[in-house]
Design a protein around this motif. Structure first.
Motif, PDB file in Angstrom:
ATOM      1  N   SER A  64       0.867  -1.176   0.000  1.00 28.91           N
ATOM      2  CA  SER A  64       0.000   0.000   0.000  1.00 28.91           C
ATOM      3  C   SER A  64       0.900   1.221   0.000  1.00 28.91           C
ATOM      4  O   SER A  64       1.949   1.233   0.657  1.00 28.91           O
ATOM      5  CB  SER A  64      -0.871   0.040   1.262  1.00 28.91           C
ATOM      6  OG  SER A  64      -1.759  -1.026   1.283  1.00 28.91           O
ATOM      7  N   ALA A  65       0.489   2.251  -0.711  1.00 33.63           N
ATOM      8  CA  ALA A  65       1.299   3.467  -0.781  1.00 33.63           C
ATOM      9  C   ALA A  65       0.423   4.694  -0.620  1.00 33.63           C
ATOM     10  O   ALA A  65      -0.739   4.715  -1.037  1.00 33.63           O
ATOM     11  CB  ALA A  65       2.058   3.528  -2.102  1.00 33.63           C
ATOM     12  N   LEU A  66       0.997   5.706  -0.017  1.00 31.74           N
ATOM     13  CA  LEU A  66       0.363   7.014   0.122  1.00 31.74           C
ATOM     14  C   LEU A  66       1.400   8.043  -0.300  1.00 31.74           C
ATOM     15  O   LEU A  66       2.528   8.036   0.196  1.00 31.74           O
ATOM     16  CB  LEU A  66      -0.059   7.251   1.575  1.00 31.74           C
ATOM     17  CG  LEU A  66      -0.543   8.656   1.905  1.00 31.74           C
ATOM     18  CD1 LEU A  66      -1.890   8.919   1.236  1.00 31.74           C
ATOM     19  CD2 LEU A  66      -0.645   8.848   3.407  1.00 31.74           C
ATOM     20  N   VAL A  67       1.023   8.906  -1.217  1.00 29.86           N
ATOM     21  CA  VAL A  67       1.933   9.955  -1.679  1.00 29.86           C
ATOM     22  C   VAL A  67       1.283  11.294  -1.376  1.00 29.86           C
ATOM     23  O   VAL A  67       0.139  11.544  -1.758  1.00 29.86           O
ATOM     24  CB  VAL A  67       2.226   9.817  -3.189  1.00 29.86           C
ATOM     25  CG1 VAL A  67       3.135  10.936  -3.662  1.00 29.86           C
ATOM     26  CG2 VAL A  67       2.852   8.462  -3.487  1.00 29.86           C
ATOM     27  N   THR A  68       2.023  12.148  -0.668  1.00 25.46           N
ATOM     28  CA  THR A  68       1.563  13.495  -0.374  1.00 25.46           C
ATOM     29  C   THR A  68       2.366  14.465  -1.238  1.00 25.46           C
ATOM     30  O   THR A  68       3.039  14.039  -2.181  1.00 25.46           O
ATOM     31  CB  THR A  68       1.755  13.836   1.117  1.00 25.46           C
ATOM     32  OG1 THR A  68       3.155  13.952   1.402  1.00 25.46           O
ATOM     33  CG2 THR A  68       1.137  12.771   2.016  1.00 25.46           C
ATOM     34  N   ASP A  69       2.344  15.726  -0.889  1.00 22.15           N
ATOM     35  CA  ASP A  69       3.099  16.705  -1.665  1.00 22.15           C
ATOM     36  C   ASP A  69       4.594  16.663  -1.389  1.00 22.15           C
ATOM     37  O   ASP A  69       5.375  17.254  -2.129  1.00 22.15           O
ATOM     38  CB  ASP A  69       2.566  18.119  -1.437  1.00 22.15           C
ATOM     39  CG  ASP A  69       2.566  18.526   0.023  1.00 22.15           C
ATOM     40  OD1 ASP A  69       2.708  17.654   0.901  1.00 22.15           O
ATOM     41  OD2 ASP A  69       2.426  19.735   0.287  1.00 22.15           O
ATOM     42  N   GLU A  70       5.027  15.943  -0.342  1.00 19.97           N
ATOM     43  CA  GLU A  70       6.461  15.858  -0.069  1.00 19.97           C
ATOM     44  C   GLU A  70       6.922  14.527   0.520  1.00 19.97           C
ATOM     45  O   GLU A  70       8.093  14.353   0.813  1.00 19.97           O
ATOM     46  CB  GLU A  70       6.909  17.005   0.839  1.00 19.97           C
ATOM     47  CG  GLU A  70       6.107  17.119   2.111  1.00 19.97           C
ATOM     48  CD  GLU A  70       6.401  18.398   2.877  1.00 19.97           C
ATOM     49  OE1 GLU A  70       6.592  18.288   4.097  1.00 19.97           O
ATOM     50  OE2 GLU A  70       6.441  19.471   2.273  1.00 19.97           O
ATOM     51  N   GLU A  71       6.011  13.582   0.680  1.00 22.19           N
ATOM     52  CA  GLU A  71       6.360  12.292   1.250  1.00 22.19           C
ATOM     53  C   GLU A  71       5.718  11.153   0.482  1.00 22.19           C
ATOM     54  O   GLU A  71       4.652  11.322  -0.103  1.00 22.19           O
ATOM     55  CB  GLU A  71       5.883  12.200   2.710  1.00 22.19           C
ATOM     56  CG  GLU A  71       6.610  13.124   3.633  1.00 22.19           C
ATOM     57  CD  GLU A  71       5.684  13.792   4.628  1.00 22.19           C
ATOM     58  OE1 GLU A  71       6.222  14.413   5.537  1.00 22.19           O
ATOM     59  OE2 GLU A  71       4.459  13.726   4.488  1.00 22.19           O
ATOM     60  N   ALA A  72       6.400  10.024   0.524  1.00 26.22           N
ATOM     61  CA  ALA A  72       5.834   8.779   0.011  1.00 26.22           C
ATOM     62  C   ALA A  72       5.953   7.756   1.137  1.00 26.22           C
ATOM     63  O   ALA A  72       7.040   7.544   1.674  1.00 26.22           O
ATOM     64  CB  ALA A  72       6.574   8.311  -1.232  1.00 26.22           C
TER      65      ALA A  72
ATOM     66  N   ILE B  43      -2.416   3.469   6.452  1.00 25.00           N
ATOM     67  CA  ILE B  43      -2.234   4.137   5.165  1.00 25.00           C
ATOM     68  C   ILE B  43      -3.583   4.274   4.452  1.00 25.00           C
ATOM     69  O   ILE B  43      -3.904   5.332   3.910  1.00 25.00           O
ATOM     70  CB  ILE B  43      -1.241   3.344   4.285  1.00 25.00           C
ATOM     71  CG1 ILE B  43       0.138   3.306   4.921  1.00 25.00           C
ATOM     72  CG2 ILE B  43      -1.178   3.903   2.870  1.00 25.00           C
ATOM     73  CD1 ILE B  43       0.806   4.634   5.084  1.00 25.00           C
ATOM     74  N   ALA B  44      -4.381   3.228   4.484  1.00 28.72           N
ATOM     75  CA  ALA B  44      -5.687   3.261   3.827  1.00 28.72           C
ATOM     76  C   ALA B  44      -6.611   4.300   4.461  1.00 28.72           C
ATOM     77  O   ALA B  44      -7.399   4.941   3.762  1.00 28.72           O
ATOM     78  CB  ALA B  44      -6.330   1.879   3.879  1.00 28.72           C
ATOM     79  N   ASN B  45      -6.497   4.485   5.763  1.00 29.22           N
ATOM     80  CA  ASN B  45      -7.358   5.446   6.453  1.00 29.22           C
ATOM     81  C   ASN B  45      -7.136   6.884   5.982  1.00 29.22           C
ATOM     82  O   ASN B  45      -8.045   7.706   6.059  1.00 29.22           O
ATOM     83  CB  ASN B  45      -7.153   5.364   7.960  1.00 29.22           C
ATOM     84  CG  ASN B  45      -7.714   4.085   8.546  1.00 29.22           C
ATOM     85  OD1 ASN B  45      -8.525   3.399   7.936  1.00 29.22           O
ATOM     86  ND2 ASN B  45      -7.262   3.758   9.740  1.00 29.22           N
ATOM     87  N   PHE B  46      -5.952   7.195   5.497  1.00 30.00           N
ATOM     88  CA  PHE B  46      -5.673   8.556   5.027  1.00 30.00           C
ATOM     89  C   PHE B  46      -6.477   8.905   3.772  1.00 30.00           C
ATOM     90  O   PHE B  46      -6.693  10.074   3.490  1.00 30.00           O
ATOM     91  CB  PHE B  46      -4.176   8.754   4.761  1.00 30.00           C
ATOM     92  CG  PHE B  46      -3.383   8.967   6.018  1.00 30.00           C
ATOM     93  CD1 PHE B  46      -3.407  10.188   6.683  1.00 30.00           C
ATOM     94  CD2 PHE B  46      -2.612   7.951   6.537  1.00 30.00           C
ATOM     95  CE1 PHE B  46      -2.690  10.387   7.844  1.00 30.00           C
ATOM     96  CE2 PHE B  46      -1.880   8.138   7.697  1.00 30.00           C
ATOM     97  CZ  PHE B  46      -1.919   9.351   8.360  1.00 30.00           C
ATOM     98  N   SER B  47      -6.916   7.906   3.034  1.00 26.92           N
ATOM     99  CA  SER B  47      -7.653   8.179   1.801  1.00 26.92           C
ATOM    100  C   SER B  47      -8.982   8.885   2.062  1.00 26.92           C
ATOM    101  O   SER B  47      -9.494   9.583   1.197  1.00 26.92           O
ATOM    102  CB  SER B  47      -7.886   6.896   1.007  1.00 26.92           C
ATOM    103  OG  SER B  47      -8.769   6.045   1.702  1.00 26.92           O
ATOM    104  N   SER B  48      -9.517   8.713   3.261  1.00 22.86           N
ATOM    105  CA  SER B  48     -10.791   9.369   3.585  1.00 22.86           C
ATOM    106  C   SER B  48     -10.600  10.734   4.233  1.00 22.86           C
ATOM    107  O   SER B  48     -11.568  11.424   4.520  1.00 22.86           O
ATOM    108  CB  SER B  48     -11.615   8.464   4.512  1.00 22.86           C
ATOM    109  OG  SER B  48     -10.942   8.294   5.751  1.00 22.86           O
ATOM    110  N   LEU B  49      -9.350  11.124   4.457  1.00 28.58           N
ATOM    111  CA  LEU B  49      -9.059  12.415   5.075  1.00 28.58           C
ATOM    112  C   LEU B  49      -8.616  13.430   4.034  1.00 28.58           C
ATOM    113  O   LEU B  49      -7.954  13.079   3.065  1.00 28.58           O
ATOM    114  CB  LEU B  49      -7.946  12.263   6.125  1.00 28.58           C
ATOM    115  CG  LEU B  49      -8.210  11.304   7.278  1.00 28.58           C
ATOM    116  CD1 LEU B  49      -6.970  11.192   8.147  1.00 28.58           C
ATOM    117  CD2 LEU B  49      -9.398  11.760   8.098  1.00 28.58           C
ATOM    118  N   GLY B  50      -8.943  14.661   4.255  1.00 27.67           N
ATOM    119  CA  GLY B  50      -8.467  15.737   3.403  1.00 27.67           C
ATOM    120  C   GLY B  50      -7.329  16.463   4.100  1.00 27.67           C
ATOM    121  O   GLY B  50      -7.066  16.243   5.285  1.00 27.67           O
TER     122      GLY B  50
END
Length: 111
Positions: free
Chosen positions: A16-24, A68-75
Motif C-alpha cells: 500500500s502506498a500514500l503519496v503526499t506533496d512531499e512524502e511517500a 495508510i488506507a485510512n488517510f484516503s478518507s481524510l483531506g
C-alpha cells in the motif's frame, strides 16, 4: 504506481502506498528474512517514481496498511491530519528503511 511496482518485486505479497506533496509512505507484506535487502528494493522502487526531494518512508509491518488506507478518507484540512501523519511515519521508522544511494557516489542518502 508505487504499489503496483512494489508487488512485482521478489518476495513481496502486498503493498500500500500514500503519496503526499512531499512524502511517500509504502507499507508492504513480505515473506523474506532479508529485511534490509527487501527494504532497499522497496525504497529504490518508490524513489524511481517520486521526485528526488521527496521523503520516503517504508515499513514491512502489515498492520500499518490500514493506517495508510485510512488517510484516503481524510483531506488536507481534516482535523489532526498532520499529527496522524507524523505518528504513522514514526511507527514506520521502526522498520528497516533501506540503504539507498541517490547521490551517485555510493554513500547512504537519507530520504
Amino acid at each position: 504506481i508505487i504499489s503496483s511496482l512494489t508487488v512485482q518485486l521478489p518476495n513481496i505479497q502486498d503493498a500500500s502506498a500514500l503519496v503526499t506533496d512531499e512524502e511517500a509512505l509504502v507499507v508492504y507484506r513480505t515473506g523474506s528474512k532479508q529485511r534490509e535487502e527487501t527494504a532497499d528494493q522497496v525504497k529504490k522502487t518508490a524513489a524511481s517514481v517520486v521526485p528526488r526531494y521527496y521523503h520516503i518512508y517504508i515499513s514491512d509491518n502489515p498492520n500499518l496498511m490500514q493506517s495508510i488506507a485510512n488517510f484516503s478518507s481524510l483531506g488536507s484540512n481534516s482535523r489532526n491530519v498532520d499529527q496522524l501523519m507524523a505518528d504513522t511515519i514514526e511507527e514506520m521508522k521502526k522498520s528497516p528503511q533501506g540503504n539507498v544511494s541517490t547521490d551517485g557516489k555510493g554513500k547512504k542518502t537519507e530520504f
